[in-house]
Design a protein around this motif. Sequence first.
Motif, mmCIF file in Angstrom:
data_model
loop_
_atom_site.group_PDB
_atom_site.id
_atom_site.type_symbol
_atom_site.label_atom_id
_atom_site.label_comp_id
_atom_site.label_asym_id
_atom_site.label_seq_id
_atom_site.Cartn_x
_atom_site.Cartn_y
_atom_site.Cartn_z
ATOM 1 N N GLU A 1 54.444 36.423 72.064
ATOM 2 C CA GLU A 1 55.336 36.447 70.898
ATOM 3 C C GLU A 1 54.789 37.386 69.817
ATOM 4 O OE1 GLU A 1 56.728 33.349 67.441
ATOM 5 O OE2 GLU A 1 56.459 32.564 69.468
ATOM 6 N N PHE A 2 53.492 37.281 69.530
ATOM 7 C CA PHE A 2 52.855 38.109 68.508
ATOM 8 C C PHE A 2 52.974 39.598 68.849
ATOM 9 C CE2 PHE A 2 48.970 40.194 66.888
ATOM 10 C CZ PHE A 2 49.062 39.896 65.537
ATOM 11 N N ASP A 3 52.802 39.920 70.110
ATOM 12 C CA ASP A 3 52.806 41.324 70.529
ATOM 13 C C ASP A 3 54.190 41.959 70.515
ATOM 14 O OD1 ASP A 3 50.052 41.431 70.733
ATOM 15 O OD2 ASP A 3 50.035 40.913 72.867
ATOM 16 N N THR A 4 55.246 41.164 70.299
ATOM 17 C CA THR A 4 56.586 41.743 70.176
ATOM 18 C C THR A 4 56.857 42.220 68.745
ATOM 19 O OG1 THR A 4 57.655 39.624 69.682
ATOM 20 C CG2 THR A 4 57.517 40.280 72.017
ATOM 21 N N THR A 5 55.955 41.912 67.818
ATOM 22 C CA THR A 5 56.110 42.372 66.438
ATOM 23 C C THR A 5 55.457 43.748 66.299
ATOM 24 O OG1 THR A 5 54.029 41.475 65.563
ATOM 25 C CG2 THR A 5 55.920 39.962 65.702
ATOM 26 N N ARG B 1 51.956 36.773 59.785
ATOM 27 C CA ARG B 1 51.958 36.644 61.254
ATOM 28 C C ARG B 1 50.539 36.551 61.796
ATOM 29 N NH1 ARG B 1 55.778 41.695 61.444
ATOM 30 N NH2 ARG B 1 54.208 42.122 59.877
ATOM 31 N N PHE B 2 49.609 37.285 61.205
ATOM 32 C CA PHE B 2 48.205 37.210 61.615
ATOM 33 C C PHE B 2 47.640 35.837 61.274
ATOM 34 C CE2 PHE B 2 43.702 37.817 61.623
ATOM 35 C CZ PHE B 2 43.467 38.791 62.578
ATOM 36 N N VAL B 3 47.925 35.383 60.070
ATOM 37 C CA VAL B 3 47.462 34.058 59.634
ATOM 38 C C VAL B 3 48.026 32.986 60.558
ATOM 39 C CG1 VAL B 3 47.564 32.364 57.761
ATOM 40 C CG2 VAL B 3 47.169 34.790 57.245
ATOM 41 N N ARG B 4 49.317 33.105 60.900
ATOM 42 C CA ARG B 4 49.978 32.105 61.742
ATOM 43 C C ARG B 4 49.373 32.060 63.141
ATOM 44 N NH1 ARG B 4 55.053 33.980 62.505
ATOM 45 N NH2 ARG B 4 55.173 34.031 60.277
ATOM 46 N N ILE B 5 49.178 33.222 63.775
ATOM 47 C CA ILE B 5 48.628 33.180 65.141
ATOM 48 C C ILE B 5 47.197 32.657 65.110
ATOM 49 C CG2 ILE B 5 47.815 35.571 65.299
ATOM 50 C CD1 ILE B 5 48.799 35.449 68.282
ATOM 51 N N LEU C 1 53.050 44.288 64.266
ATOM 52 C CA LEU C 1 51.695 44.088 63.774
ATOM 53 C C LEU C 1 50.612 44.643 64.706
ATOM 54 C CD1 LEU C 1 50.299 43.129 61.269
ATOM 55 C CD2 LEU C 1 50.182 40.856 62.250
ATOM 56 N N PRO C 2 50.685 44.446 66.027
ATOM 57 C CA PRO C 2 49.660 45.065 66.875
ATOM 58 C C PRO C 2 49.606 46.586 66.700
ATOM 59 C CG PRO C 2 50.844 43.421 68.123
ATOM 60 C CD PRO C 2 51.582 43.594 66.813
ATOM 61 N N HIS C 3 50.759 47.212 66.543
ATOM 62 C CA HIS C 3 50.786 48.664 66.339
ATOM 63 C C HIS C 3 50.154 49.024 64.994
ATOM 64 C CE1 HIS C 3 53.234 49.141 69.890
ATOM 65 N NE2 HIS C 3 53.969 48.134 69.453
ATOM 66 N N ARG C 4 50.438 48.216 63.994
ATOM 67 C CA ARG C 4 49.845 48.435 62.663
ATOM 68 C C ARG C 4 48.327 48.335 62.723
ATOM 69 N NH1 ARG C 4 50.990 44.251 57.909
ATOM 70 N NH2 ARG C 4 48.981 44.533 56.937
ATOM 71 N N MET C 5 47.822 47.434 63.576
ATOM 72 C CA MET C 5 46.378 47.274 63.733
ATOM 73 C C MET C 5 45.782 48.340 64.638
ATOM 74 S SD MET C 5 45.946 43.106 63.949
ATOM 75 C CE MET C 5 46.510 43.068 65.612
ATOM 76 N N GLY C 6 46.633 49.106 65.311
ATOM 77 C CA GLY C 6 46.137 50.144 66.212
ATOM 78 C C GLY C 6 45.880 49.668 67.624
ATOM 79 N N THR C 7 46.298 48.446 67.942
ATOM 80 C CA THR C 7 46.085 47.906 69.289
ATOM 81 C C THR C 7 46.974 48.645 70.281
ATOM 82 O OG1 THR C 7 45.611 45.720 68.373
ATOM 83 C CG2 THR C 7 46.165 45.817 70.716
ATOM 84 N N ARG C 8 46.373 49.166 71.344
ATOM 85 C CA ARG C 8 47.113 49.860 72.393
ATOM 86 C C ARG C 8 47.261 49.000 73.643
ATOM 87 N NH1 ARG C 8 49.489 51.734 69.247
ATOM 88 N NH2 ARG C 8 48.742 53.355 67.896
ATOM 89 N N ARG C 9 46.337 48.083 73.818
ATOM 90 C CA ARG C 9 46.398 47.188 74.981
ATOM 91 C C ARG C 9 45.604 45.937 74.651
ATOM 92 N NH1 ARG C 9 43.984 48.675 80.881
ATOM 93 N NH2 ARG C 9 42.085 48.702 79.652
ATOM 94 N N ARG C 10 46.113 44.803 75.118
ATOM 95 C CA ARG C 10 45.428 43.519 74.944
ATOM 96 C C ARG C 10 45.353 42.870 76.320
ATOM 97 N NH1 ARG C 10 45.509 41.031 70.414
ATOM 98 N NH2 ARG C 10 47.584 41.774 69.802
ATOM 99 N N GLN C 11 44.186 42.379 76.682
ATOM 100 C CA GLN C 11 44.017 41.636 77.930
ATOM 101 C C GLN C 11 43.237 40.366 77.619
ATOM 102 O OE1 GLN C 11 43.111 44.116 81.550
ATOM 103 N NE2 GLN C 11 42.526 45.567 79.932
ATOM 104 N N LEU C 12 43.694 39.265 78.189
ATOM 105 C CA LEU C 12 43.022 37.977 78.017
ATOM 106 C C LEU C 12 42.479 37.534 79.370
ATOM 107 C CD1 LEU C 12 45.745 36.205 75.827
ATOM 108 C CD2 LEU C 12 43.749 37.510 75.039
ATOM 109 N N PHE C 13 41.247 37.053 79.345
ATOM 110 C CA PHE C 13 40.592 36.601 80.571
ATOM 111 C C PHE C 13 40.010 35.207 80.354
ATOM 112 C CE2 PHE C 13 40.246 41.186 80.423
ATOM 113 C CZ PHE C 13 40.526 41.595 81.709
ATOM 114 N N HIS C 14 39.860 34.488 81.445
ATOM 115 C CA HIS C 14 39.244 33.166 81.422
ATOM 116 C C HIS C 14 38.252 33.098 82.571
ATOM 117 C CE1 HIS C 14 38.781 28.897 82.361
ATOM 118 N NE2 HIS C 14 38.995 28.718 81.067
ATOM 119 N N TYR C 15 37.084 32.550 82.297
ATOM 120 C CA TYR C 15 36.090 32.368 83.355
ATOM 121 C C TYR C 15 35.220 31.167 83.011
ATOM 122 C CZ TYR C 15 32.154 33.216 86.478
ATOM 123 O OH TYR C 15 31.185 33.080 87.440
#
Length: 108
Positions: free
Chosen positions: A24-28, A71-75, A30-44
């Motif tokens: 949901e957050f990545d559809t805004t 939106r940053f505060v909310r997530i 805001l990630p572009h404003r922060m300069g994020t080009r890719r996000r990956q989440l991992f669990h181990y």
Amino acid sequence: MFSTLIVARMDLASAGDVAGLFREFDTTELPHRMGTRRRQLFHYRGLYFHLQDFDEDNGGERIEDAKTDDRFVRISQDLKPFIEAYDPKTWRSPADAMAHRFYDWNAR
């Protein structure tokens, strides 16, 4: 490209909830404003890894600028039931959970 890696703790059963929050957050914008080009989440084995790629080495500055956005505060609040600090005794901010790169190789 510049990357950051946040390390924390997460129960695998929470993976869907966490992914949904970021989906949901990545559809805004805001990630572009922060300069994020890719996000990956991992669990181990109870650990959570959040890898973000940026075009430039100023992602940290841009994230700091975005921290006051609702939106940053909310997530950040929405993630609290699912993500806990790797070391709660020393955690003050996400910067305390950043892994430090000590080797980098690229096939150029």
